[in-house]
Design a protein around this motif. Sequence first.
Motif, PDB file in Angstrom:
ATOM      1  N   PRO A 147     -33.398 -85.388 -18.110  1.00 34.36           N
ATOM      2  CA  PRO A 147     -34.489 -84.195 -18.545  1.00 34.36           C
ATOM      3  C   PRO A 147     -35.468 -84.785 -19.751  1.00 34.36           C
ATOM      4  O   PRO A 147     -34.815 -85.457 -20.314  1.00 34.36           O
ATOM      5  CB  PRO A 147     -33.945 -83.175 -18.756  1.00 34.36           C
ATOM      6  CG  PRO A 147     -32.385 -83.234 -18.159  1.00 34.36           C
ATOM      7  CD  PRO A 147     -32.310 -84.617 -18.172  1.00 34.36           C
ATOM      8  N   THR A 194     -37.776 -81.938 -15.584  1.00 35.48           N
ATOM      9  CA  THR A 194     -36.747 -82.719 -14.887  1.00 35.48           C
ATOM     10  C   THR A 194     -37.318 -83.038 -13.335  1.00 35.48           C
ATOM     11  O   THR A 194     -37.968 -81.904 -12.744  1.00 35.48           O
ATOM     12  CB  THR A 194     -35.500 -81.897 -14.588  1.00 35.48           C
ATOM     13  OG1 THR A 194     -35.129 -81.250 -15.796  1.00 35.48           O
ATOM     14  CG2 THR A 194     -34.293 -82.849 -14.326  1.00 35.48           C
ATOM     15  N   LEU A 232     -36.191 -83.913  -9.649  1.00 34.02           N
ATOM     16  CA  LEU A 232     -35.161 -83.704  -8.748  1.00 34.02           C
ATOM     17  C   LEU A 232     -35.771 -84.212  -7.517  1.00 34.02           C
ATOM     18  O   LEU A 232     -36.326 -83.664  -6.689  1.00 34.02           O
ATOM     19  CB  LEU A 232     -34.830 -82.128  -8.630  1.00 34.02           C
ATOM     20  CG  LEU A 232     -34.101 -81.456  -9.904  1.00 34.02           C
ATOM     21  CD1 LEU A 232     -33.891 -80.076  -9.346  1.00 34.02           C
ATOM     22  CD2 LEU A 232     -32.860 -82.098 -10.309  1.00 34.02           C
ATOM     23  N   VAL A 288     -39.446 -80.140 -12.070  1.00 37.25           N
ATOM     24  CA  VAL A 288     -39.126 -78.630 -12.304  1.00 37.25           C
ATOM     25  C   VAL A 288     -39.410 -78.743 -13.977  1.00 37.25           C
ATOM     26  O   VAL A 288     -38.775 -79.487 -14.994  1.00 37.25           O
ATOM     27  CB  VAL A 288     -37.787 -78.460 -12.243  1.00 37.25           C
ATOM     28  CG1 VAL A 288     -37.579 -76.880 -12.894  1.00 37.25           C
ATOM     29  CG2 VAL A 288     -37.227 -78.423 -10.936  1.00 37.25           C
ATOM     30  N   LEU A 311     -33.289 -71.850 -10.863  1.00 37.91           N
ATOM     31  CA  LEU A 311     -33.236 -73.281 -10.887  1.00 37.91           C
ATOM     32  C   LEU A 311     -34.095 -73.722 -12.269  1.00 37.91           C
ATOM     33  O   LEU A 311     -33.375 -74.757 -13.012  1.00 37.91           O
ATOM     34  CB  LEU A 311     -33.989 -73.847  -9.650  1.00 37.91           C
ATOM     35  CG  LEU A 311     -34.202 -75.342  -9.522  1.00 37.91           C
ATOM     36  CD1 LEU A 311     -32.670 -75.902  -9.548  1.00 37.91           C
ATOM     37  CD2 LEU A 311     -34.879 -75.968  -8.427  1.00 37.91           C
ATOM     38  N   THR A 370     -30.023 -78.685 -12.984  1.00 37.43           N
ATOM     39  CA  THR A 370     -30.917 -79.797 -12.856  1.00 37.43           C
ATOM     40  C   THR A 370     -30.121 -80.886 -13.566  1.00 37.43           C
ATOM     41  O   THR A 370     -30.592 -81.819 -13.160  1.00 37.43           O
ATOM     42  CB  THR A 370     -32.062 -79.477 -13.613  1.00 37.43           C
ATOM     43  OG1 THR A 370     -32.006 -79.035 -15.022  1.00 37.43           O
ATOM     44  CG2 THR A 370     -32.907 -78.286 -12.826  1.00 37.43           C
ATOM     45  N   THR A 371     -29.301 -80.731 -14.313  1.00 34.33           N
ATOM     46  CA  THR A 371     -28.674 -82.095 -14.747  1.00 34.33           C
ATOM     47  C   THR A 371     -27.289 -82.205 -14.090  1.00 34.33           C
ATOM     48  O   THR A 371     -26.534 -83.220 -14.612  1.00 34.33           O
ATOM     49  CB  THR A 371     -28.344 -81.530 -16.080  1.00 34.33           C
ATOM     50  OG1 THR A 371     -27.485 -80.625 -16.582  1.00 34.33           O
ATOM     51  CG2 THR A 371     -29.771 -81.964 -16.908  1.00 34.33           C
ATOM     52  N   ALA A 381     -27.898 -83.708  -8.709  1.00 31.42           N
ATOM     53  CA  ALA A 381     -28.793 -82.747  -8.554  1.00 31.42           C
ATOM     54  C   ALA A 381     -30.092 -83.090  -7.873  1.00 31.42           C
ATOM     55  O   ALA A 381     -30.611 -82.209  -7.507  1.00 31.42           O
ATOM     56  CB  ALA A 381     -29.387 -82.373 -10.201  1.00 31.42           C
ATOM     57  N   ASP A 382     -30.284 -84.394  -7.552  1.00 34.12           N
ATOM     58  CA  ASP A 382     -31.468 -84.837  -7.034  1.00 34.12           C
ATOM     59  C   ASP A 382     -31.501 -84.075  -5.474  1.00 34.12           C
ATOM     60  O   ASP A 382     -32.598 -83.897  -4.947  1.00 34.12           O
ATOM     61  CB  ASP A 382     -31.641 -86.341  -6.752  1.00 34.12           C
ATOM     62  CG  ASP A 382     -31.897 -86.845  -8.101  1.00 34.12           C
ATOM     63  OD1 ASP A 382     -32.487 -86.294  -8.943  1.00 34.12           O
ATOM     64  OD2 ASP A 382     -32.226 -88.228  -7.952  1.00 34.12           O
TER      65      ASP A 382
END
Length: 314
Positions: free
Chosen positions: A2, A48, A50, A55, A167, A174-175, A179-180
């Motif tokens: 991130p 971040t 993804l 996001v 989210l 997201t980490t 998470a992708d």
Amino acid sequence: MPYILNTDEVDERERAEFVHEALGSTMVPIELHWPGHHRSVDARGIITDLGDLTVCSGRTTALRVERTPALARDSTEPSIFINVQRSGSSIVVQHDQEAVLQPGELVMYDSTSPYTLLNDMGMSGYFFRIPHSALGIPHDMIRTACAVVLRPGHPVTSLAHDYLSRLAADPALTTAVNADFIGHPSIELIRAVITIHLRADEFAAEPLAATLQLRILEYARKHLHDPDLSVEQIAAAHHISVRHLYKVLARSEISLSDWIRTRRLEACRHALAATPAAVTIGAIARRHGFSDMSSFSRAFRAEYGISPGEWRRR
């Protein structure tokens, strides 16, 4: 990883430029208008990626954000943004339409046309960026849905609001490892909200098939630098067979290998003209996906009638 945005770590006189550059490199180039003195410039956020979904959870003291006509014509990948309103109200203006956003509502705007975001309490919320090629909705339909509150009260919109809010608000999501994988289903949900708003039932049933060729070529364009780019890789990224990929491109008489080679050569030709002589031709070729110098030189001469070295000297 991130990207953490925090103006506390920057000298007061440099904060406005810092935020401008940070958002331009992670989201999209914009102009921010701040209240009064440079000391009033404040921004915090987490951004971040993804997969195809970016996001952003953050807040700033900027009262107005603009994507100007000049910026809308830049080379940034065409994308849409979904704004999830957390509290208070804000205004989104685009295409002579104006949406007043209240908590619990969603709105979309498009990077390829000028837009303005307004909030007299400072811009804040959850923001999601999706490239046109990943969204899979024609541009004329995107334009229709911009700067309009997306079906407030509809159960799918409510679901999207709650899901996207969680989210963006929970860094652990997201980490996390892999998470992708969240990106693709999240984009599917956003597509559903947009197509429900447009009442495009017939399009919503097959949005991916309708734009598959576009997404295949956009994926290839984004990976031109990868010397190992292959038809198998591209097919796997779109969850289709190699045979089906060739069938889709054949409808427009596109040869994937020719298409990739041509665009790599175009990129090399521009780089040879713009890059200092200290950077070798081989380095430029490798940078754009060619792993073998002799095959690159032959392809360049076949395409342009002269060698790479001759082109650079001219």
